[in-house]
Scaffold this active site. Sequence first.
Site, mmCIF file in Angstrom:
data_model
loop_
_atom_site.group_PDB
_atom_site.id
_atom_site.type_symbol
_atom_site.label_atom_id
_atom_site.label_comp_id
_atom_site.label_asym_id
_atom_site.label_seq_id
_atom_site.Cartn_x
_atom_site.Cartn_y
_atom_site.Cartn_z
ATOM 1 N N ARG A 10 32.584 47.495 33.353
ATOM 2 C CA ARG A 10 33.191 48.240 32.229
ATOM 3 C C ARG A 10 32.151 49.175 31.594
ATOM 4 N NH1 ARG A 10 37.072 45.857 34.116
ATOM 5 N NH2 ARG A 10 38.150 44.037 33.252
ATOM 6 N N GLU A 63 46.378 29.859 32.551
ATOM 7 C CA GLU A 63 46.562 31.251 32.969
ATOM 8 C C GLU A 63 46.781 31.379 34.474
ATOM 9 O OE1 GLU A 63 43.387 33.969 31.899
ATOM 10 O OE2 GLU A 63 44.408 35.660 32.808
ATOM 11 N N LYS A 114 49.395 31.642 29.461
ATOM 12 C CA LYS A 114 48.986 33.052 29.563
ATOM 13 C C LYS A 114 49.405 33.581 30.928
ATOM 14 C CE LYS A 114 44.932 36.079 29.323
ATOM 15 N NZ LYS A 114 43.691 36.357 28.582
ATOM 16 N N SER A 147 47.126 41.515 30.294
ATOM 17 C CA SER A 147 47.597 42.891 30.560
ATOM 18 C C SER A 147 47.433 43.264 32.035
ATOM 19 C CB SER A 147 46.915 43.905 29.642
ATOM 20 O OG SER A 147 45.518 43.934 29.788
ATOM 21 N N GLY A 190 45.810 45.130 34.049
ATOM 22 C CA GLY A 190 45.622 46.469 34.614
ATOM 23 C C GLY A 190 46.708 47.457 34.195
ATOM 24 N N ARG A 227 41.691 44.274 28.755
ATOM 25 C CA ARG A 227 41.607 45.738 28.909
ATOM 26 C C ARG A 227 42.545 46.501 27.992
ATOM 27 N NH1 ARG A 227 42.207 45.155 35.250
ATOM 28 N NH2 ARG A 227 42.977 43.157 34.485
HETATM 29 P P1 13P Z 1 43.402 41.696 30.964
HETATM 30 O O1 13P Z 1 44.346 41.806 29.778
HETATM 31 O O2 13P Z 1 42.468 42.843 31.059
HETATM 32 O O3 13P Z 1 44.149 41.395 32.227
HETATM 33 O O4 13P Z 1 42.467 40.457 30.672
HETATM 34 C C1 13P Z 1 43.003 39.301 30.191
HETATM 35 C C2 13P Z 1 42.257 38.151 30.716
HETATM 36 O O5 13P Z 1 41.690 37.388 29.989
HETATM 37 C C3 13P Z 1 42.239 37.932 32.180
HETATM 38 O O6 13P Z 1 41.792 36.649 32.473
#
Ligand code: 13P
Length: 337
Positions: A33, A177, A219, A261, A263, A292
């Site tokens: 980044r 997640e 998540k 999110s 991408g 992101r």
């Molecule tokens: P993004 O929203 O950029 O996908 O990141 C969230 C995240 O914590 C991924 O593990």
Amino acid sequence: MSMHELEATIAQIAVPGKGILAADESTGTIGKRFANIQLESTAETRRAYRELLFTTPGIEEFVSGVILYEETLGQRASNTKLFSELLAELGIVPGIKVDKGITHLPNSRDEKITQGLDNLTERLATYKEMGARFAKWRAVLNVSANTPSCLSVRANAQALARYAAICQDQGIVPIVEPELLMDGNHSLERCAEATEKTLYTVFHELHKHGVILEGIILKPSMVIAGTEYTPKSSIEAVAQATVKILRRTVPAAVPTINFLSGGQSSEVATAHLNAMNATKPHPWLLSFSYGRALQDICLRTWQGKPENMKAAQQAFYKRAKLNSAACKGQYTQTMEG
Ligand code: 13P
């Protein structure tokens, strides 16, 4: 296990109109980044950037939790306070990424498995002493005509359930997640099928491992076509498909679903969240845990330069505010300004 402790953490995070900032990029990821803005990644530039995010005036209006990377959990703000203390004083719950990243899953279709279960109990105890109240573990699944395979879904769901049970045993709320990647040319319908199979298996394993659903945060990724697929789906189509699959697979006992999110552009991620919340009522809160989609504009505004700090904080504040509006179904494109 202290259910009271888990409940207290959930109550502080699962607040209508608030969400989670994912600021837990590993050293490798934050390096990429920073490379985009020609900034060298050092312990100090990483610390300075996280300080910029966490000291954004008013951010606690929209952010109830922040996921930190291990290095950041041990770092201090310029006023010498530990970041975890600084956040806690703002009423924001500090969390910690605890997985150790992904590795090849043998005998799968070139798929991945998340690692990091070894010594997790001891690591959680240390993180808790340092102020962390919740944790994150990310499983990564590919979507194509023949993936995710049953093996990868099952193996990743089992690891997520083992992790979640260990967290709850330590009084730490687990973010569960399972991310289905947007990479590829799969349709929205194919993503829906794969997401349904994955979430069904994840909740089956959580049940088998005795995980208390009232004490987790889910998540997930949204149900969305691959980045190479055309034509693009409408905002409403993604929102409808996502809610449909969640209703089929996520028990009402789960207090809050905070999307990644993955991408999507910042504006599209906000619009999708808004469209889902415009069709309430749902049995769970639908909020964000964006990395992101909350940080992109902030990083691009900052460029690593002290003179841009205020403008970068304003950009971050605005994105958080718009996503808060999306949690209430009150976001409109005109608010982008
Ligand atoms: P993004 O929203 O950029 O996908 O990141 C969230 C995240 O914590 C991924 O593990």
